[in-house]
Design a protein around this motif. Structure first.
Motif, mmCIF file in Angstrom:
data_model
loop_
_atom_site.group_PDB
_atom_site.id
_atom_site.type_symbol
_atom_site.label_atom_id
_atom_site.label_comp_id
_atom_site.label_asym_id
_atom_site.label_seq_id
_atom_site.Cartn_x
_atom_site.Cartn_y
_atom_site.Cartn_z
ATOM 1 N N ASP A 25 0.753 -0.990 0.004
ATOM 2 C CA ASP A 25 0.726 -0.266 -0.235
ATOM 3 C C ASP A 25 1.382 1.290 -0.130
ATOM 4 O OD1 ASP A 25 -2.249 -1.748 0.415
ATOM 5 O OD2 ASP A 25 -2.557 -1.124 2.036
ATOM 6 N N LEU A 26 0.721 1.927 -1.366
ATOM 7 C CA LEU A 26 2.059 3.077 -1.256
ATOM 8 C C LEU A 26 1.453 4.525 -0.667
ATOM 9 C CD1 LEU A 26 2.883 2.798 -5.067
ATOM 10 C CD2 LEU A 26 4.192 2.181 -2.609
ATOM 11 N N ILE A 27 1.500 5.064 0.233
ATOM 12 C CA ILE A 27 1.671 6.042 0.868
ATOM 13 C C ILE A 27 1.722 7.688 0.472
ATOM 14 C CG2 ILE A 27 0.418 6.809 3.190
ATOM 15 C CD1 ILE A 27 -0.658 4.364 2.830
ATOM 16 N N GLY A 28 1.196 8.577 0.544
ATOM 17 C CA GLY A 28 2.146 9.640 0.058
ATOM 18 C C GLY A 28 1.411 10.689 1.370
ATOM 19 N N MET A 29 2.211 11.214 1.715
ATOM 20 C CA MET A 29 1.810 12.820 2.578
ATOM 21 C C MET A 29 2.394 13.473 2.798
ATOM 22 S SD MET A 29 3.284 11.795 6.872
ATOM 23 C CE MET A 29 4.687 12.446 6.530
ATOM 24 N N ASP A 30 1.110 14.448 2.652
ATOM 25 C CA ASP A 30 2.229 16.280 3.046
ATOM 26 C C ASP A 30 2.544 15.947 4.757
ATOM 27 O OD1 ASP A 30 1.433 17.157 0.438
ATOM 28 O OD2 ASP A 30 -1.016 18.169 0.997
ATOM 29 N N PRO A 31 3.700 16.150 4.998
ATOM 30 C CA PRO A 31 3.891 16.753 6.569
ATOM 31 C C PRO A 31 2.716 17.852 6.899
ATOM 32 C CG PRO A 31 5.747 16.422 5.002
ATOM 33 C CD PRO A 31 4.140 16.486 4.150
ATOM 34 N N ARG A 32 3.288 17.561 8.257
ATOM 35 C CA ARG A 32 1.711 18.397 8.797
ATOM 36 C C ARG A 32 2.558 20.109 8.510
ATOM 37 N NH1 ARG A 32 3.133 18.602 15.429
ATOM 38 N NH2 ARG A 32 2.233 16.688 15.414
ATOM 39 N N GLY A 33 1.952 20.925 8.958
ATOM 40 C CA GLY A 33 2.368 22.566 8.327
ATOM 41 C C GLY A 33 2.640 22.031 6.231
ATOM 42 N N VAL A 34 2.584 21.317 6.107
ATOM 43 C CA VAL A 34 2.526 21.655 4.363
ATOM 44 C C VAL A 34 1.190 21.277 3.722
ATOM 45 C CG1 VAL A 34 3.320 20.986 2.876
ATOM 46 C CG2 VAL A 34 5.073 20.867 4.869
ATOM 47 N N ALA B 115 -3.136 21.235 7.393
ATOM 48 C CA ALA B 115 -2.559 22.843 7.776
ATOM 49 C C ALA B 115 -1.346 23.601 7.611
ATOM 50 C CB ALA B 115 -2.811 22.523 10.038
ATOM 51 N N ALA B 116 -1.172 24.190 6.137
ATOM 52 C CA ALA B 116 -0.195 24.189 6.261
ATOM 53 C C ALA B 116 -0.080 25.945 6.519
ATOM 54 C CB ALA B 116 -0.594 25.412 4.251
ATOM 55 N N ILE B 117 1.491 26.096 6.859
ATOM 56 C CA ILE B 117 1.782 26.933 7.517
ATOM 57 C C ILE B 117 2.669 27.828 6.699
ATOM 58 C CG2 ILE B 117 3.770 28.319 8.218
ATOM 59 C CD1 ILE B 117 2.512 26.706 10.550
ATOM 60 N N ASP B 118 1.606 29.365 6.954
ATOM 61 C CA ASP B 118 1.605 30.518 5.433
ATOM 62 C C ASP B 118 1.895 31.864 6.327
ATOM 63 O OD1 ASP B 118 0.893 32.678 3.530
ATOM 64 O OD2 ASP B 118 -1.026 31.783 2.943
ATOM 65 N N CYS B 119 3.050 32.044 5.963
ATOM 66 C CA CYS B 119 3.288 33.179 7.246
ATOM 67 C C CYS B 119 2.559 34.637 6.195
ATOM 68 C CB CYS B 119 5.002 33.330 7.965
ATOM 69 S SG CYS B 119 5.047 31.966 8.759
ATOM 70 N N ASP B 120 2.882 34.983 4.840
ATOM 71 C CA ASP B 120 2.085 35.844 4.001
ATOM 72 C C ASP B 120 3.782 36.351 3.935
ATOM 73 O OD1 ASP B 120 1.213 37.554 2.995
ATOM 74 O OD2 ASP B 120 -0.257 38.735 4.675
ATOM 75 N N TRP B 121 4.593 35.897 3.223
ATOM 76 C CA TRP B 121 5.747 36.739 3.344
ATOM 77 C C TRP B 121 5.364 37.745 1.856
ATOM 78 C CZ3 TRP B 121 9.318 32.753 4.164
ATOM 79 C CH2 TRP B 121 10.338 32.027 5.675
ATOM 80 N N PRO B 122 6.449 38.565 2.004
ATOM 81 C CA PRO B 122 6.480 39.901 0.706
ATOM 82 C C PRO B 122 7.355 38.761 0.061
ATOM 83 C CG PRO B 122 7.514 40.771 2.400
ATOM 84 C CD PRO B 122 7.839 39.121 2.877
ATOM 85 N N ILE B 123 8.107 37.892 -0.273
ATOM 86 C CA ILE B 123 9.307 36.724 -0.738
ATOM 87 C C ILE B 123 9.237 35.613 -0.506
ATOM 88 C CG2 ILE B 123 10.754 38.582 -0.651
ATOM 89 C CD1 ILE B 123 12.771 37.527 0.896
ATOM 90 N N GLY B 124 9.055 34.289 -1.644
ATOM 91 C CA GLY B 124 9.234 33.323 -2.128
ATOM 92 C C GLY B 124 10.031 32.577 -0.608
ATOM 93 N N ALA B 125 10.366 32.948 0.474
ATOM 94 C CA ALA B 125 11.738 32.135 0.576
ATOM 95 C C ALA B 125 12.913 32.903 1.359
ATOM 96 C CB ALA B 125 12.191 30.299 -0.003
ATOM 97 N N MET B 126 13.379 32.455 2.447
ATOM 98 C CA MET B 126 14.418 32.804 3.294
ATOM 99 C C MET B 126 15.675 32.611 2.580
ATOM 100 S SD MET B 126 14.365 30.744 7.241
ATOM 101 C CE MET B 126 15.728 28.678 6.549
ATOM 102 N N LEU B 127 15.946 31.552 1.502
ATOM 103 C CA LEU B 127 17.076 30.873 0.957
ATOM 104 C C LEU B 127 17.647 31.827 -0.191
ATOM 105 C CD1 LEU B 127 17.351 26.960 1.990
ATOM 106 C CD2 LEU B 127 18.072 28.884 3.161
ATOM 107 N N TRP B 128 18.280 32.838 -0.072
ATOM 108 C CA TRP B 128 18.777 34.022 -1.326
ATOM 109 C C TRP B 128 19.902 34.936 -1.028
ATOM 110 C CZ3 TRP B 128 17.950 38.610 0.991
ATOM 111 C CH2 TRP B 128 17.401 38.788 1.811
ATOM 112 N N SER B 129 20.780 35.078 -2.354
ATOM 113 C CA SER B 129 21.812 35.605 -1.888
ATOM 114 C C SER B 129 21.665 37.105 -1.482
ATOM 115 C CB SER B 129 22.305 35.844 -2.709
ATOM 116 O OG SER B 129 23.801 36.924 -2.882
ATOM 117 N N PRO B 130 22.375 37.421 -0.102
ATOM 118 C CA PRO B 130 22.700 38.712 -0.155
ATOM 119 C C PRO B 130 23.429 39.720 -0.898
ATOM 120 C CG PRO B 130 24.352 37.636 1.073
ATOM 121 C CD PRO B 130 23.588 36.172 0.380
ATOM 122 N N GLY B 131 23.920 39.685 -2.089
ATOM 123 C CA GLY B 131 24.322 40.743 -3.141
ATOM 124 C C GLY B 131 25.443 40.770 -2.677
ATOM 125 N N LEU B 132 26.222 42.094 -2.811
ATOM 126 C CA LEU B 132 27.866 41.573 -3.193
ATOM 127 C C LEU B 132 28.628 42.185 -2.263
ATOM 128 C CD1 LEU B 132 27.012 42.556 -7.339
ATOM 129 C CD2 LEU B 132 27.684 40.568 -5.804
#
Length: 435
Positions: free
Chosen positions: A119-128, A132-149
């Motif tokens: 029986d193959l079981i898929g799962m949306d882990p908690r908060g996803v 009951a997805a976590i949604d912090c209403d961020w103005p950008i997509g993710a916290m992982l990006w470059s700080p620039g130069l």
């Protein structure tokens, strides 16, 4: 680039997290709950014959009589009932990857003989996703990006990451502290028991491999056949995992640059690998001075490297990446360009956090393990990385919202047990990095 090897893991027994019986810990009602399967209400899953259900779990396992939350699961039933081996849970990675559809991928990668016995079981882990997805209403997509130069760009990164953490604390409150890998592993054991199984098999990829390793540590007697594909080093998780992405992605960029140079007649980005790389680095510097307009979006030096990063996952995307860089170069030269839908969607997501940000991913990363909180620690690492990793070093060493997050409720899991597992790894892998 991806020569895959398979090795057997020897991972050490540690004490299970839950002591005594489920009844003694107040968890009996979760382990013995009835699971009601229905249609998924999703075209791909319903067409494949899958069913979906919700499993109730405690939000806080230390308070099992307190608030609850729901974990969404999907199922493709075994067709060879005579030789049925049990259930196989799965996770596609992330953290934050939705997993209800992943069982379709899992089934497609197996021989019919093997797939028919589980029986193959898929799962949306908690908060996803549906859990009951976590949604912090961020103005950008993710916290992982470059700080620039430069230092000014880094100061802006510090302010932005602090704001992301504040938004999550304000919007999600105390719930967010319980969106962790350890709790996802506990949820897996509840799912196992609620489905009437004494053990579960598991296939996890990238972060999903880490989740599987944590499960074996917490529930060493509940695992049957465990496959960890593209495994992270548990000892480096998670800040070390991100930092380790710098060198491998820089190497992948060199490989791509050489590939693109061999096709200069098509892409016109340079006739040697160093020329192509120099063109890319020049675009990043230009974007720092004046963001590059791509359709309705302005692409700056913080997010341009991330668009390279997304396509360096596989050498089969070399042509796609070369065409994208060519488009960005045209835009940088003042030509009006319109991005293809996938590029437009990616720009919208990274630059605006729409349609949904990855704050659920941050909840797991920041809730799993403590990180340094001094911004100067990150700045020093960024500066040290620039010589050898000019494109991806700043991203891989950048400060994140975790530096401003509430401290994790539990220590990082030390994985040391002898639960047998098959670990599948690849050379040159740009994502699930390890030491």
């Amino acid at each position: 680039m991806k020569r895959t090897t398979a090795v057997l893991a020897a991972l050490a027994i540690g004490a299970g997290t839950l002591t005594g019986t489920a009844e003694a810990t107040g968890l009996g009602r979760y382990y013995k709950q009835d699971v009601r399967w229905t249609a998924c209400g999703d075209a791909a899953l319903d067409q494949a014959g899958a069913q979906c259900a919700e499993v109730t779990v405690p939000l806080d396992y230390a308070e099992p009589r307190g608030r609850t939350t729901e974990v969404a699961i999907s199922r493709l039933r075994a067709t060879d009932t005579e030789h049925r081996r049990g259930i196989m849970l799965s996770n596609p990675g992330g953290p934050g990857g939705e997993g209800l559809h992943f069982l379709l991928y899992v089934r497609g990668g197996m021989t019919p003989e093997v797939a028919s016995r589980y029986d193959l079981i898929g799962m949306d882990p908690r908060g996803v996703g549906r859990s009951a997805a976590i949604d912090c209403d961020w103005p950008i997509g993710a916290m992982l990006w470059s700080p620039g130069l430069d230092r000014a760009g880094y100061r802006d990164a510090v302010r932005t990451q602090a704001d992301l953490a504040r938004r999550c604390a304000r919007k999600e409150g105390g719930r967010i502290a319980h969106i962790t890998t350890r709790n996802a592993a506990r949820d897996m054991d509840v799912i196992r028991a609620a489905l009437g199984e004494t053990k579960l098999s598991y296939l996890g990829m990238s972060y999903g491999a880490y989740l599987g390793a944590v499960f074996t540590q917490m529930f060493p007697h509940r695992g049957d056949r465990i496959v960890l594909d593209s495994a992270l080093d548990p000892a480096a998780y998670m800040i070390g995992s991100i930092r380790n992405q710098g060198p491998v992605n820089e190497a992948a960029l060199d490989e791509w640059a050489s590939w693109t140079a061999d096709r200069d007649a098509e892409y016109h980005l340079g006739v040697t690998g160093p020329q192509v790389r120099a063109r890319v680095e020049g675009l990043i510097r230009q974007a720092a001075g004046t963001p590059i307009r791509i359709g309705d979006h302005l692409l700056d030096e913080r997010f341009l490297p991330m668009h390279l990063f997304t396509l360096l996952v596989d050498a089969r995307y070399n042509g796609h990446l070369a065409a994208r860089v060519r488009l960005i170069a045209d835009a940088a030269e003042g030509r009006p360009v319109e991005p293809a839908k996938d590029f437009d969607d990616e720009l919208r997501y990274l630059l605006t956090g729409r349609p949904r940000d990855l704050s659920g991913q941050a909840a797991v990363i920041c809730g799993d393990a403590a990180v340094p909180r001094d911004p100067e620690w990150y700045w020093r690492n960024i500066q040290r990385s620039r010589a050898a990793q000019p494109v991806f070093g700043p991203y891989a060493n950048n400060i994140t919202a975790c530096a401003f997050w509430a401290p994790p409720r539990e220590p990082r899991t030390v994985v040391r047990n002898d639960v047998p597992a098959l670990i599948v790894q690849a050379t040159g892998d740009t994502r699930p990095v390890h030491r």
